[in-house]
Design an enzyme around this catalytic site. Structure first.
Site, mmCIF file in Angstrom:
data_model
loop_
_atom_site.group_PDB
_atom_site.id
_atom_site.type_symbol
_atom_site.label_atom_id
_atom_site.label_comp_id
_atom_site.label_asym_id
_atom_site.label_seq_id
_atom_site.Cartn_x
_atom_site.Cartn_y
_atom_site.Cartn_z
ATOM 1 N N GLU A 31 4.646 -16.309 3.947
ATOM 2 C CA GLU A 31 4.391 -17.637 4.513
ATOM 3 C C GLU A 31 3.013 -18.114 4.053
ATOM 4 O O GLU A 31 2.040 -17.387 4.170
ATOM 5 C CB GLU A 31 4.467 -17.571 6.040
ATOM 6 C CG GLU A 31 3.994 -18.811 6.759
ATOM 7 C CD GLU A 31 4.618 -20.120 6.276
ATOM 8 O OE1 GLU A 31 5.851 -20.207 6.211
ATOM 9 O OE2 GLU A 31 3.857 -21.053 5.944
ATOM 10 N N THR A 41 9.700 -27.072 11.245
ATOM 11 C CA THR A 41 10.213 -26.423 12.451
ATOM 12 C C THR A 41 9.385 -26.747 13.694
ATOM 13 O O THR A 41 9.887 -26.647 14.815
ATOM 14 C CB THR A 41 10.293 -24.895 12.193
ATOM 15 O OG1 THR A 41 11.219 -24.693 11.130
ATOM 16 C CG2 THR A 41 10.718 -24.111 13.400
ATOM 17 N N HIS A 49 22.626 -29.876 17.816
ATOM 18 C CA HIS A 49 23.600 -30.958 17.674
ATOM 19 C C HIS A 49 25.036 -30.472 17.884
ATOM 20 O O HIS A 49 25.355 -29.325 17.554
ATOM 21 C CB HIS A 49 23.489 -31.572 16.272
ATOM 22 C CG HIS A 49 22.267 -32.405 16.084
ATOM 23 N ND1 HIS A 49 22.138 -33.658 16.645
ATOM 24 C CD2 HIS A 49 21.109 -32.175 15.429
ATOM 25 C CE1 HIS A 49 20.953 -34.164 16.320
ATOM 26 N NE2 HIS A 49 20.302 -33.284 15.588
ATOM 27 N N LYS A 249 19.861 -44.833 12.098
ATOM 28 C CA LYS A 249 20.513 -43.961 13.084
ATOM 29 C C LYS A 249 20.097 -44.290 14.505
ATOM 30 O O LYS A 249 20.613 -43.705 15.445
ATOM 31 C CB LYS A 249 20.171 -42.509 12.783
ATOM 32 C CG LYS A 249 21.032 -41.917 11.695
ATOM 33 C CD LYS A 249 20.810 -40.436 11.617
ATOM 34 C CE LYS A 249 21.938 -39.749 10.889
ATOM 35 N NZ LYS A 249 21.767 -38.316 10.846
HETATM 36 C C1 LIG Z 1 11.992 -35.789 12.507
HETATM 37 C C2 LIG Z 1 12.923 -34.614 12.464
HETATM 38 C C3 LIG Z 1 13.868 -34.418 13.458
HETATM 39 C C4 LIG Z 1 14.739 -33.341 13.399
HETATM 40 N N1 LIG Z 1 15.564 -33.106 14.440
HETATM 41 C C5 LIG Z 1 16.408 -32.044 14.415
HETATM 42 C C6 LIG Z 1 17.231 -31.753 15.509
HETATM 43 O O1 LIG Z 1 17.123 -32.370 16.564
HETATM 44 N N2 LIG Z 1 18.121 -30.752 15.401
HETATM 45 C C7 LIG Z 1 18.264 -30.030 14.256
HETATM 46 O O2 LIG Z 1 19.143 -29.192 14.199
HETATM 47 N N3 LIG Z 1 17.432 -30.238 13.215
HETATM 48 C C8 LIG Z 1 16.500 -31.212 13.276
HETATM 49 N N4 LIG Z 1 15.636 -31.431 12.251
HETATM 50 C C9 LIG Z 1 15.708 -30.553 11.097
HETATM 51 C C10 LIG Z 1 15.010 -29.215 11.336
HETATM 52 O O3 LIG Z 1 13.755 -29.411 11.926
HETATM 53 C C11 LIG Z 1 14.860 -28.526 9.992
HETATM 54 O O4 LIG Z 1 16.115 -28.443 9.393
HETATM 55 C C12 LIG Z 1 14.290 -27.129 10.083
HETATM 56 O O5 LIG Z 1 13.129 -27.088 10.856
HETATM 57 C C13 LIG Z 1 13.986 -26.664 8.667
HETATM 58 O O6 LIG Z 1 13.444 -25.391 8.716
HETATM 59 P P1 LIG Z 1 12.932 -24.709 7.384
HETATM 60 O O7 LIG Z 1 12.644 -23.315 7.716
HETATM 61 O O8 LIG Z 1 13.881 -24.985 6.261
HETATM 62 O O9 LIG Z 1 11.623 -25.523 6.979
HETATM 63 P P2 LIG Z 1 10.056 -25.388 7.509
HETATM 64 O O10 LIG Z 1 10.059 -25.262 8.956
HETATM 65 O O11 LIG Z 1 9.374 -26.492 6.872
HETATM 66 O O12 LIG Z 1 9.662 -23.992 6.896
HETATM 67 C C14 LIG Z 1 9.366 -23.828 5.532
HETATM 68 C C15 LIG Z 1 8.196 -22.876 5.445
HETATM 69 O O13 LIG Z 1 7.944 -22.563 4.085
HETATM 70 C C16 LIG Z 1 6.557 -22.434 3.906
HETATM 71 N N5 LIG Z 1 6.265 -22.578 2.482
HETATM 72 C C17 LIG Z 1 6.391 -23.687 1.715
HETATM 73 N N6 LIG Z 1 6.010 -23.440 0.452
HETATM 74 C C18 LIG Z 1 5.640 -22.132 0.409
HETATM 75 C C19 LIG Z 1 5.145 -21.294 -0.619
HETATM 76 N N7 LIG Z 1 4.947 -21.748 -1.871
HETATM 77 N N8 LIG Z 1 4.836 -20.008 -0.312
HETATM 78 C C20 LIG Z 1 5.021 -19.524 0.956
HETATM 79 N N9 LIG Z 1 5.479 -20.297 1.982
HETATM 80 C C21 LIG Z 1 5.802 -21.583 1.703
HETATM 81 C C22 LIG Z 1 6.001 -23.559 4.769
HETATM 82 O O14 LIG Z 1 4.642 -23.374 5.080
HETATM 83 C C23 LIG Z 1 6.911 -23.498 5.979
HETATM 84 O O15 LIG Z 1 6.388 -22.687 7.001
HETATM 85 C C24 LIG Z 1 14.711 -32.470 12.297
HETATM 86 C C25 LIG Z 1 13.735 -32.640 11.318
HETATM 87 C C26 LIG Z 1 12.820 -33.673 11.428
HETATM 88 C C27 LIG Z 1 11.722 -33.787 10.442
#
Ligand SMILES: Cc1cc2nc3c(=O)[nH]c(=O)nc-3n(C[C@H](O)[C@H](O)[C@H](O)COP(=O)(O)OP(=O)(O)OC[C@H]3O[C@@H](n4cnc5c(N)ncnc54)[C@H](O)[C@@H]3O)c2cc1C
Length: 494
Positions: A31, A41, A49, A249
């Protein structure tokens, strides 16, 4: 050499890590940030949902419905706040009624259970604070609300307890292919792994491009919210959506698992993947739009605002696949909404892809799925409270007056596996600073506790990300503090 390296400790990376920790494999979770769950997140609507929204046949539809069904067991095992409160999509005219009928039919194809279309009287009986102009609503009782960062942190903690290694502040900067596997360069050294899972959220396209030709783009799309005080947390009982139209939406109103209310989000495409600031226009828009659902949005009780960035894929659907020409390198990219809901189901699918790619996954008998419960002092009986204070007097000292959080709880969440290292890390795990005063009272005390527990100088305590120091100089004559500033300044000069 690790068997599997996971890049990114958001809810997706943590779900994959926890799922892999059931098996006899050596796993590292890399991370870039100072904490897990510090990307998308930590800033979203926190809704599990129902699954009627996504296009039938898409990965979003499949993993939304499969993921939703996994939440009761998962959150029980990991002690994560989750409530299946159901959702309503409101219709205000004939066109909206047709749209919710379409959503209902799509939901049936996607496998969403127990949906029903309600008329005006039924909607207002359930939610008397909604606008009297409502015509009807789609009710999905399987929808819920969850603590999003709590879920990611809990999955990471359980994964670590089951053998996964977490490396924070380890940004992946370059990846080279080896004869078997990959060499991954981070700003804290190199690691080698046979398999790599790219869960880098907004940066998943850039990580993909380290091993292959570009095949998709991640477009950041900001969404802003207002957070309301707990005094109005029961203003609505369910997640209240507006009907999606050609114009967008709509905004939602929902209680949170902590008893607050949130209204939002808007949607604004940006160029920058770090633009987390809120704007007058964005917040003005959501307040205006929220009034369509209820004329009486309790604006007097707004305590703060935040923004999150959706990792919108240029392809339109989640991208979860082995990269062509890069054996054992799996993209889990473009995980915008409903990614939080889908996370547990995505993790299981990723393991299938790993097996297809040749990974030997042998279940291990030692896997322990249960996470030790967090101590929530105020939820204990008087006898339990007295017993705890007897054992550890820090449970008798309230640090956060708004949320009634004790020093004992804060110490516990700092000392746990994947424990808090920053003020916001403490806030996300134990909630001091989330109340009406937004940390005005408890902030300095949390800093003192962090400095003591982490054995660092208070001037080194971070708000959140690397470099986000809170203290920039002494605020009053205090020899000890002045001396510590002197020591830090001297160290910087050397
Ligand atoms: C406004 C909004 C509303 C939403 N509402 C909902 C909802 O109500 N219900 C639902 O199901 N989903 C919802 N979502 C979607 C949901 O939040 C995301 O799908 C989910 O949090 C994505 O998780 P992730 O782990 O893919 O991304 P992230 O949480 O962004 O995690 C990615 C991680 O990778 C790390 N990273 C990036 N590049 C590197 C690198 N080069 N080296 C090491 N680490 C790195 C980052 O620091 C980060 O910690 C919403 C999103 C948004 C923005």
């Amino acid at each position: 050499m690790y068997d599997v390296a996971i890049i990114g400790a958001g809810v997706i990376g943590c779900a994959v890590a926890r799922e892999l920790s059931r098996y006899d494999v050596k796993v590292v979770l890399l991370e870039k940030d100072t904490d897990i769950a510090n990307g998308t997140t930590k800033a979203n609507s926190a809704i599990v949902h129902g699954g009627y929204d996504a296009k039938p046949g898409s990965l979003k539809a499949r993993f939304n419905v499969e993921g939703n069904a996994m939440f009761d067991k998962l959150c029980k095992e990991l002690d994560v706040p989750f409530q299946r409160i159901g959702s309503l999509v409101l219709a205000f005219d004939h066109e909206d009624m047709e749209a919710i009928q379409e959503l209902y039919e799509r939901g049936l194809i996607n496998g969403v259970p127990n949906m029903e279309i309600l008329d005006r009287e039924q909607v207002l009986a359930l939610e008397p604070n909604l606008s009297k102009h409502v015509e009807g609503a789609l009710h999905a009782p399987s929808a819920g609300i969850v603590g999003p960062w709590e879920l990611a942190i809990a999955m990471a903690e359980n994964a670590i307890e089951n053998g996964v290694e977490l490396k924070l502040e380890s940004k992946v900067t370059k990846i080279e292919k080896l004869e078997t596997g990959y060499q991954i360069f981070t700003d804290k050294g190199k690691v080698e792994a046979t398999y790599v899972i790219n869960c880098a959220g907004l940066y998943a396209d850039e990580v993909h491009n380290m091993v292959a030709e570009p095949s998709f783009r991640i477009i950041p799309r900001r969404g802003q919210y207002n957070v309301f005080d707990r005094s109005v947390g029961d203003f609505v009982q369910k997640v209240i959506f507006q009907c999606p139209t050609k114009k967008g939406k709509g905004v939602l109103i929902t209680p949170t698992v902590h008893g607050n209310l949130i209204v939002g989000p808007d949607a604004e495409e940006l160029d920058c993947k770090e633009s987390m600031e809120t704007t007058m226009e964005g917040l003005g828009f959501i307040r205006e739009q929220g009034r369509k659902s209820t004329e009486n949005v309790p604006a007097h009780a707004i305590i703060t605002a935040f923004a999150g960035l959706r990792a919108t894929p240029s392809t339109g659907d989640f991208i979860i696949e082995e990269v062509t020409g890069s054996n054992g390198f799996i993209d889990v990219a473009g995980i915008e909404s409903p990614g939080l809901t889908a996370a547990p189901a995505i993790a299981i699918y990723v393991l299938e892809l790993l097996k297809n790619s040749g990974a030997m996954l042998q279940e291990k008998a030692s896997f322990h799925p249960i996470r030790r419960k967090a101590i929530r002092f105020m939820e204990l009986t008087d006898e339990e409270k007295a017993e705890l204070i007897q054992k550890d007097p820090r449970f008798g000292k309230i640090i956060c007056r708004c949320e009634s959080i004790t020093e004992g709880e804060i110490v516990d969440i700092i000392r746990r596996k994947a424990g808090a290292l920053t003020v916001d890390g403490v806030k996300r795990r134990a909630r001091p600073g989330t109340g009406r005063c937004q940390g005005g009272f408890c902030g300095p005390r949390v800093m003192e506790i962090l400095a003591r527990e982490l054995e660092i100088n208070i001037t080194e305590v971070l708000k959140d990300r690397s470099g986000s120091y809170i203290l920039t100089g002494p605020t009053k004559i205090d020899t000890e503090i002045e001396e510590s500033f002197g020591a830090v300044a001297a160290a910087k000069e050397q």
